[in-house]
Design a protein around this motif. Structure first.
Motif, PDB file in Angstrom:
ATOM      1  N   LEU A   1       0.835  -1.192   0.000  1.00  0.00           N
ATOM      2  CA  LEU A   1       0.000   0.000   0.000  1.00  0.00           C
ATOM      3  C   LEU A   1       0.875   1.250   0.000  1.00  0.00           C
ATOM      4  O   LEU A   1       2.011   1.211   0.487  1.00  0.00           O
ATOM      5  CB  LEU A   1      -0.915  -0.026   1.224  1.00  0.00           C
ATOM      6  N   PRO A   2       0.378   2.395  -0.493  1.00  0.00           N
ATOM      7  CA  PRO A   2      -0.942   2.599  -1.063  1.00  0.00           C
ATOM      8  C   PRO A   2      -1.063   2.006  -2.467  1.00  0.00           C
ATOM      9  O   PRO A   2      -0.085   1.526  -3.027  1.00  0.00           O
ATOM     10  CB  PRO A   2      -1.066   4.123  -1.093  1.00  0.00           C
ATOM     11  N   ASP A   3      -2.240   2.071  -3.018  1.00  0.00           N
ATOM     12  CA  ASP A   3      -2.496   1.471  -4.321  1.00  0.00           C
ATOM     13  C   ASP A   3      -1.560   1.986  -5.401  1.00  0.00           C
ATOM     14  O   ASP A   3      -1.230   1.244  -6.324  1.00  0.00           O
ATOM     15  CB  ASP A   3      -3.943   1.727  -4.749  1.00  0.00           C
ATOM     16  N   ALA A   4      -1.125   3.225  -5.262  1.00  0.00           N
ATOM     17  CA  ALA A   4      -0.301   3.843  -6.302  1.00  0.00           C
ATOM     18  C   ALA A   4       1.037   3.140  -6.505  1.00  0.00           C
ATOM     19  O   ALA A   4       1.682   3.330  -7.527  1.00  0.00           O
ATOM     20  CB  ALA A   4      -0.074   5.318  -5.976  1.00  0.00           C
ATOM     21  N   THR A   5       1.458   2.320  -5.538  1.00  0.00           N
ATOM     22  CA  THR A   5       2.729   1.618  -5.714  1.00  0.00           C
ATOM     23  C   THR A   5       2.648   0.588  -6.834  1.00  0.00           C
ATOM     24  O   THR A   5       3.643   0.255  -7.454  1.00  0.00           O
ATOM     25  CB  THR A   5       3.148   0.868  -4.438  1.00  0.00           C
ATOM     26  N   ASN A   6       1.440   0.048  -7.039  1.00  0.00           N
ATOM     27  CA  ASN A   6       1.231  -0.997  -8.039  1.00  0.00           C
ATOM     28  C   ASN A   6       2.187  -2.170  -7.850  1.00  0.00           C
ATOM     29  O   ASN A   6       2.644  -2.773  -8.831  1.00  0.00           O
ATOM     30  CB  ASN A   6       1.364  -0.430  -9.455  1.00  0.00           C
ATOM     31  N   VAL A   7       2.471  -2.500  -6.612  1.00  0.00           N
ATOM     32  CA  VAL A   7       3.340  -3.640  -6.313  1.00  0.00           C
ATOM     33  C   VAL A   7       2.477  -4.756  -5.744  1.00  0.00           C
ATOM     34  O   VAL A   7       1.858  -4.582  -4.681  1.00  0.00           O
ATOM     35  CB  VAL A   7       4.445  -3.260  -5.313  1.00  0.00           C
ATOM     36  N   TRP A   8       2.462  -5.889  -6.443  1.00  0.00           N
ATOM     37  CA  TRP A   8       1.615  -7.018  -6.073  1.00  0.00           C
ATOM     38  C   TRP A   8       2.441  -8.303  -6.037  1.00  0.00           C
ATOM     39  O   TRP A   8       3.384  -8.459  -6.810  1.00  0.00           O
ATOM     40  CB  TRP A   8       0.501  -7.210  -7.102  1.00  0.00           C
ATOM     41  N   GLY A   9       2.035  -9.206  -5.171  1.00  0.00           N
ATOM     42  CA  GLY A   9       2.580 -10.547  -5.212  1.00  0.00           C
ATOM     43  C   GLY A   9       1.987 -11.298  -6.390  1.00  0.00           C
ATOM     44  O   GLY A   9       1.064 -10.825  -7.063  1.00  0.00           O
ATOM     45  N   GLN A  10       2.504 -12.488  -6.649  1.00  0.00           N
ATOM     46  CA  GLN A  10       2.101 -13.217  -7.847  1.00  0.00           C
ATOM     47  C   GLN A  10       0.771 -13.934  -7.697  1.00  0.00           C
ATOM     48  O   GLN A  10       0.240 -14.449  -8.680  1.00  0.00           O
ATOM     49  CB  GLN A  10       3.191 -14.242  -8.234  1.00  0.00           C
ATOM     50  N   GLY A  11       0.230 -13.982  -6.524  1.00  0.00           N
ATOM     51  CA  GLY A  11      -1.046 -14.632  -6.302  1.00  0.00           C
ATOM     52  C   GLY A  11      -0.894 -16.081  -5.885  1.00  0.00           C
ATOM     53  O   GLY A  11       0.004 -16.789  -6.364  1.00  0.00           O
ATOM     54  N   THR A  12      -1.772 -16.507  -4.988  1.00  0.00           N
ATOM     55  CA  THR A  12      -1.779 -17.900  -4.545  1.00  0.00           C
ATOM     56  C   THR A  12      -3.228 -18.373  -4.517  1.00  0.00           C
ATOM     57  O   THR A  12      -4.108 -17.671  -4.019  1.00  0.00           O
ATOM     58  CB  THR A  12      -1.087 -18.056  -3.164  1.00  0.00           C
ATOM     59  N   GLN A  13      -3.469 -19.547  -5.093  1.00  0.00           N
ATOM     60  CA  GLN A  13      -4.835 -20.049  -5.264  1.00  0.00           C
ATOM     61  C   GLN A  13      -5.341 -20.681  -3.970  1.00  0.00           C
ATOM     62  O   GLN A  13      -4.654 -21.542  -3.388  1.00  0.00           O
ATOM     63  CB  GLN A  13      -4.879 -21.090  -6.385  1.00  0.00           C
ATOM     64  N   VAL A  14      -6.530 -20.275  -3.569  1.00  0.00           N
ATOM     65  CA  VAL A  14      -7.231 -20.899  -2.448  1.00  0.00           C
ATOM     66  C   VAL A  14      -8.534 -21.490  -2.989  1.00  0.00           C
ATOM     67  O   VAL A  14      -9.328 -20.774  -3.600  1.00  0.00           O
ATOM     68  CB  VAL A  14      -7.534 -19.875  -1.344  1.00  0.00           C
ATOM     69  N   THR A  15      -8.724 -22.768  -2.758  1.00  0.00           N
ATOM     70  CA  THR A  15      -9.938 -23.445  -3.208  1.00  0.00           C
ATOM     71  C   THR A  15     -10.584 -24.126  -2.013  1.00  0.00           C
ATOM     72  O   THR A  15      -9.932 -24.914  -1.326  1.00  0.00           O
ATOM     73  CB  THR A  15      -9.628 -24.477  -4.295  1.00  0.00           C
ATOM     74  N   VAL A  16     -11.846 -23.790  -1.775  1.00  0.00           N
ATOM     75  CA  VAL A  16     -12.582 -24.353  -0.648  1.00  0.00           C
ATOM     76  C   VAL A  16     -13.700 -25.226  -1.197  1.00  0.00           C
ATOM     77  O   VAL A  16     -14.594 -24.741  -1.897  1.00  0.00           O
ATOM     78  CB  VAL A  16     -13.152 -23.250   0.258  1.00  0.00           C
ATOM     79  N   SER A  17     -13.657 -26.490  -0.865  1.00  0.00           N
ATOM     80  CA  SER A  17     -14.666 -27.428  -1.356  1.00  0.00           C
ATOM     81  C   SER A  17     -15.792 -27.570  -0.343  1.00  0.00           C
ATOM     82  O   SER A  17     -15.574 -27.446   0.871  1.00  0.00           O
ATOM     83  CB  SER A  17     -14.040 -28.790  -1.629  1.00  0.00           C
ATOM     84  N   SER A  18     -16.982 -27.822  -0.853  1.00  0.00           N
ATOM     85  CA  SER A  18     -18.150 -27.939   0.037  1.00  0.00           C
ATOM     86  C   SER A  18     -18.354 -29.375   0.502  1.00  0.00           C
ATOM     87  O   SER A  18     -17.713 -30.287   0.048  1.00  0.00           O
ATOM     88  CB  SER A  18     -19.398 -27.452  -0.687  1.00  0.00           C
TER      89      SER A  18
END
Length: 117
Positions: free
Chosen positions: A100-117
């Motif tokens: 933060l703040p949003d203006a940095t535009n620095v993000w991690g690569q993302g990690t998938q979370v899957t929740v099964s019912s």
């Protein structure tokens, strides 16, 4: 150059728990605030939680995760965590850490979370 590396996602049954980790490098970690966001298929990216700089005493959560998720930071390890309990299928998404703040535009690569019912 600031880099964020997220990890800890996976497949879990409803009611289960996961802890996401975001390791930061190339920054003076203690002066930075961070956020976790998520994006489900076909939906816009949304805020999950934020934590303030320093000791991280100020946190903020989306209504949908209040009471179930906890954001925390360990300044000695340059790491931000997202503890997710009582997971629901609706929590299924790719989770991203963000400087933060949003203006940095620095993000991690993302990690998938899957929740099964």
């Amino acid at each position: 150059q600031v880099q964020l590396v997220g990890s800890g996602g996976g497949l879990v049954q409803a009611g289960g728990s996961l802890r996401l980790t975001c390791l930061a490098s190339g920054t003076i970690f203690t002066i930075d605030a961070f956020g976790w966001y998520r994006q489900a298929p076909g939906k816009q990216r949304e805020l999950v939680a934020t934590i303030s700089s320093g000791s991280g005493e100020n946190t903020n959560y989306a209504d949908s995760v209040k009471g179930r998720f906890t954001i925390a930071r360990d300044n000695a390890k340059n790491t931000v965590y997202l503890q997710m309990n009582s997971l629901k299928p609706g929590d299924t998404a790719v989770y991203y850490c963000h400087l933060l703040p949003d203006a940095t535009n620095v993000w991690g690569q993302g990690t998938q979370v899957t929740v099964s019912s």
